[in-house]
Write a protein that holds these residues in place. Structure first.
Motif, PDB file in Angstrom:
ATOM      1  N   THR A  16       0.729  -1.189  -0.013  1.00 28.53           N
ATOM      2  CA  THR A  16       0.120   0.084  -0.042  1.00 28.53           C
ATOM      3  C   THR A  16       0.667   1.149  -0.090  1.00 28.53           C
ATOM      4  O   THR A  16       0.533   2.223  -0.636  1.00 28.53           O
ATOM      5  N   ASP A  39      -8.273  -3.741  -1.677  1.00 28.64           N
ATOM      6  CA  ASP A  39      -8.037  -4.287  -0.325  1.00 28.64           C
ATOM      7  C   ASP A  39      -9.225  -3.659   0.538  1.00 28.64           C
ATOM      8  O   ASP A  39      -9.043  -2.619   0.829  1.00 28.64           O
ATOM      9  N   ASN A  43      -6.643   0.707   3.336  1.00 26.29           N
ATOM     10  CA  ASN A  43      -5.633   1.586   3.563  1.00 26.29           C
ATOM     11  C   ASN A  43      -5.322   2.571   2.521  1.00 26.29           C
ATOM     12  O   ASN A  43      -4.581   3.653   2.786  1.00 26.29           O
ATOM     13  N   ASP A 124      -3.872  -1.691  -6.158  1.00 24.79           N
ATOM     14  CA  ASP A 124      -3.097  -2.204  -4.732  1.00 24.79           C
ATOM     15  C   ASP A 124      -3.937  -3.626  -4.361  1.00 24.79           C
ATOM     16  O   ASP A 124      -5.106  -3.448  -3.944  1.00 24.79           O
TER      17      ASP A 124
HETATM   18 MG    MG Z   1      -1.967  -2.972   1.971  1.00 18.30          MG
END
Ligand code: MG
Ligand code: ADP
Length: 257
Positions: A16, A39, A43, A124
């Motif tokens: 991330t 995700d 984040n 990500d």
């Molecule tokens: Mg991550």
């Protein structure tokens, strides 16, 4: 448009941090950039300054086709890039996508209508080899693998390399490993230097030249919702991600020629 998945099935290896800072650094270099948060932890969303608790729609809705990419995307208030944000809802997508046709291609299909709008799309991925990661790998032209130079790093890498080979063979013939990015690097550690040398030996020019050092400013930035490269531009970590963005831009340029 170049689409890169940032993947490693291990958690806490810097995926991330790499996604957010590379996105911000590419945008700072004038590249039209989209960051996709795949995700459920959200984040990358929070780190880009987008509040994951206040999303009318998220990547979850886009994958299930109840919202379009244009409905879901948000501009990062701190960086000059767009975000397809995520939150906990996305964890349900795994199960809910089971009955959908071409379920591993949902992200790819959502992106195809926007190929003229971005120079770079960064995905990500979550720390697993799940249907979400498979969507990331099916949409991508290449994979960027962030890794820490520690004792078990090479072991974990072979699982990931095998997964990428399988996805390449069965779903996405365009997929390749773009490179390994050494992150949270400690130049004073003998082990780090040994593992780093091993990586260069095994993977040659697949190892990016840029080394991202361990730098506390990169770890502090997310709590302010600002990418590290903008939070403290002169910190060693920020300078490394800016250098990495240049390295990526150069790589992509060489492909076209
Ligand atoms: Mg991550
Ligand atoms: P992942 O997405 O792979 O789980 P993260 O990017 O969230 O990993 O990083 C895990 C933790 O390490 C986070 O707390 C992050 O702030 C920190 N971190 C990542 N890269 C660095 C770095 N270069 N220097 C210091 N801390 C870092």
């Amino acid at each position: 448009m170049h689409i890169f998945a940032i993947a490693n099935q291990k958690g806490g290896v810097g995926k991330t941090t790499t996604a957010v800072n590379l996105a911000a650094a590419l945008a700072a270099n004038g590249q039209r950039t989209l960051l996709v948060d795949l995700d459920p932890q959200g984040n990358a969303t929070m780190g880009s300054g987008v509040d994951k608790r206040a999303l009318p729609r998220s990547v979850y809705h886009m994958l299930l086709a109840t919202a379009s990419l244009a409905d879901v995307r948000a501009a990062s208030p701190s960086g000059k890039y767009d975000v397809l944000p995520a939150n906990r809802e996305l964890a349900g997508a795994e199960v809910e996508m089971v009955d959908l046709e071409r379920r591993e291609k949902r992200l790819k299909e959502a992106l195809t209508q926007h190929t003229d709008e971005y120079d770079f799309v960064l995905i990500d991925c979550p720390p697993s080899l799940s249907m979400l990661t498979l969507n990331g790998l099916c949409a991508a032209d290449g994979v960027i693998i962030p890794m820490q130079c520690e004792y078990y790093a090479l072991e974990g890498l072979s699982d990931l390399v095998n997964t990428i080979k399988k996805v390449h063979a069965n779903f996405n013939p365009d997929l390749k490993i773009i490179g390994l990015l050494r992150v949270m690097f400690d130049t004073r550690s003998t082990l780090s230097n040994q593992v780093s040398a091993q990586l260069e030996q095994h993977f040659g020019d697949k190892v990016f030249k840029t080394l991202v050092p361990r730098n506390v400013r990169l770890a502090e930035a997310p709590s302010f919702g600002v990418p590290g490269v903008l939070f403290d531009k002169n910190a060693k970590g920020a300078l490394a991600y800016l250098a990495f963005a240049i390295e990526m831009i150069e790589r992509v340029k060489n492909w076209k020629e």
